[in-house]
Design an enzyme around this catalytic site. Structure first.
Site, mmCIF file in Angstrom:
data_model
loop_
_atom_site.group_PDB
_atom_site.id
_atom_site.type_symbol
_atom_site.label_atom_id
_atom_site.label_comp_id
_atom_site.label_asym_id
_atom_site.label_seq_id
_atom_site.Cartn_x
_atom_site.Cartn_y
_atom_site.Cartn_z
ATOM 1 N N SER A 7 0.851 -1.199 0.000
ATOM 2 C CA SER A 7 0.000 0.000 0.000
ATOM 3 C C SER A 7 0.879 1.238 0.000
ATOM 4 O O SER A 7 1.614 1.492 0.966
ATOM 5 C CB SER A 7 -0.895 0.010 1.236
ATOM 6 N N HIS A 32 -1.341 -1.412 -4.178
ATOM 7 C CA HIS A 32 -2.593 -1.039 -3.502
ATOM 8 C C HIS A 32 -2.619 0.488 -3.346
ATOM 9 O O HIS A 32 -1.731 1.086 -2.739
ATOM 10 C CB HIS A 32 -2.647 -1.728 -2.137
ATOM 11 N N ASP A 34 -4.749 3.584 -2.038
ATOM 12 C CA ASP A 34 -5.838 3.956 -1.131
ATOM 13 C C ASP A 34 -6.357 5.348 -1.467
ATOM 14 O O ASP A 34 -5.625 6.334 -1.353
ATOM 15 C CB ASP A 34 -5.327 3.955 0.315
ATOM 16 N N MET A 36 -8.890 8.269 -0.464
ATOM 17 C CA MET A 36 -9.685 8.762 0.669
ATOM 18 C C MET A 36 -10.187 10.166 0.352
ATOM 19 O O MET A 36 -9.459 10.967 -0.242
ATOM 20 C CB MET A 36 -8.828 8.808 1.932
ATOM 21 N N HIS A 65 -8.403 1.062 -3.883
ATOM 22 C CA HIS A 65 -9.323 0.875 -2.754
ATOM 23 C C HIS A 65 -9.979 2.228 -2.478
ATOM 24 O O HIS A 65 -9.350 3.125 -1.914
ATOM 25 C CB HIS A 65 -8.496 0.374 -1.547
ATOM 26 N N MET A 67 -12.034 4.553 -0.560
ATOM 27 C CA MET A 67 -12.672 4.846 0.738
ATOM 28 C C MET A 67 -13.340 6.197 0.581
ATOM 29 O O MET A 67 -12.884 7.213 1.135
ATOM 30 C CB MET A 67 -11.613 4.843 1.842
ATOM 31 N N MET A 136 -11.628 -5.548 5.790
ATOM 32 C CA MET A 136 -10.806 -4.579 6.519
ATOM 33 C C MET A 136 -10.533 -5.125 7.921
ATOM 34 O O MET A 136 -11.463 -5.473 8.647
ATOM 35 C CB MET A 136 -11.526 -3.235 6.647
ATOM 36 N N ASP A 174 -6.773 -6.204 4.681
ATOM 37 C CA ASP A 174 -6.130 -4.889 4.654
ATOM 38 C C ASP A 174 -6.169 -4.267 6.044
ATOM 39 O O ASP A 174 -7.241 -3.995 6.574
ATOM 40 C CB ASP A 174 -6.880 -4.008 3.640
HETATM 41 C C1 DX5 Z 1 -6.203 1.845 5.660
HETATM 42 C C2 DX5 Z 1 -5.820 1.455 4.262
HETATM 43 C C3 DX5 Z 1 -4.717 0.507 4.183
HETATM 44 C C4 DX5 Z 1 -3.417 0.960 4.795
HETATM 45 C C5 DX5 Z 1 -2.877 -0.238 5.508
HETATM 46 O O1 DX5 Z 1 -7.400 2.479 5.675
HETATM 47 O O2 DX5 Z 1 -6.917 0.882 3.570
HETATM 48 O O3 DX5 Z 1 -4.501 0.033 2.869
HETATM 49 O O4 DX5 Z 1 -2.454 1.421 3.894
HETATM 50 O O5 DX5 Z 1 -1.786 0.169 6.222
HETATM 51 P P1 DX5 Z 1 -1.060 -0.768 7.260
HETATM 52 O O6 DX5 Z 1 -0.530 -1.933 6.484
HETATM 53 O O7 DX5 Z 1 -0.002 0.126 7.782
HETATM 54 O O8 DX5 Z 1 -2.064 -1.160 8.292
HETATM 55 ZN ZN ZN Z 2 -6.480 -0.079 1.600
#
Ligand code: DX5
Ligand code: ZN
Length: 216
Positions: A7, A32, A34, A36, A65, A67, A136, A174
């Site tokens: 990620s 990956h 993310d 947001m 991903h 969010m 998650m 994740d």
């Molecule tokens: C959190 C993200 C993850 C994040 C995981 O909301 O969806 O993908 O990067 O990070 P670690 O591996 O540090 O928990």
């Molecule tokens: Zn993620």
């Protein structure tokens, strides 16, 4: 085969080209990404323009991903930007089946993510339409959080549902994954492991990825 999806949330963006090249050379399976929006989760990251630009740096499939609230307003832009797989949150979508179908109609793989509060049973009527389920194991929005133990049982439940109904579907986990628990989540049924802090907090993300892979 077990897939590792670093990620880039935890990567150093002043050296993002090097960081992506390092994990790609070390055998990462997906990148990956993310997304947001400051609404579905408090934090903000990046949008399709950044995904489109990063796309030029790597041949890895981008596992985006989302969010974000109202994912139906954004998925087309992420498809165009070069996502290989788009996962949105069940909690953010009123018409998840339709949205999965729409993503797949563009030749992009489609996944659904569940927050820790959402039971696997909510996927009963969606599993046939999914290329991936994302469980998650932390509340979404931040890297570096501790793994929530109940996720282990949810992975077993999700694996059972997948085996029964759609064996081709991938099962991704994740949040809070690292050397102490990656074998356990695989034993519980996960086949795609997202890792942010565990890979990018280290000065040598490629070497770290190789070490983590060797534990499997
Ligand atoms: C959190 C993200 C993850 C994040 C995981 O909301 O969806 O993908 O990067 O990070 P670690 O591996 O540090 O928990
Ligand atoms: Zn993620």
């Amino acid at each position: 085969m077990i897939k590792i999806a670093p990620s880039i949330l935890s990567a150093n963006f002043s050296r993002i080209g090097d960081q992506i090249a390092a994990v790609e050379a070390a055998g990462a399976d997906y990148l990956h990404v993310d997304v947001m929006d400051g609404q579905f989760v408090p934090a903000l990251t990046w949008g399709p323009k950044v995904v489109e630009d990063l796309r030029q740096l790597s041949n890895l499939p981008f596992d985006c991903h989302l969010m974000i609230a109202h994912p139906e307003r954004q998925v087309d832009a992420f498809c165009t930007a070069g996502a290989g797989l788009i996962t949105f949150h069940l909690e953010a979508s009123d018409h998840a089946q339709g949205l999965l179908a729409r993503i797949r109609s563009k030749g992009v793989k489609a996944g659904v993510a569940l927050c820790p509060q959402t039971p696997v049973a909510m996927l009963e009527d969606l599993i046939d339409d999914c290329d991936l389920l994302l469980i998650m194991s932390v509340n979404p929005g931040l890297g570096g959080q501790a793994f929530i133990p109940r996720a282990m049982e949810k992975l077993r439940e999700a694996r059972a549902l997948i085996e029964k109904r759609n064996p081709a579907c991938e099962l991704e986990v994740d949040g809070g994954i690292g050397s102490s628990n990656l074998c356990d989540v695989v034993a519980a049924g996960a086949n795609v492991l997202v890792m942010g802090t565990a890979i990018f907090a280290d000065a040598d993300p490629g070497g770290t990825l190789r070490r983590l892979r060797s534990l499997l």
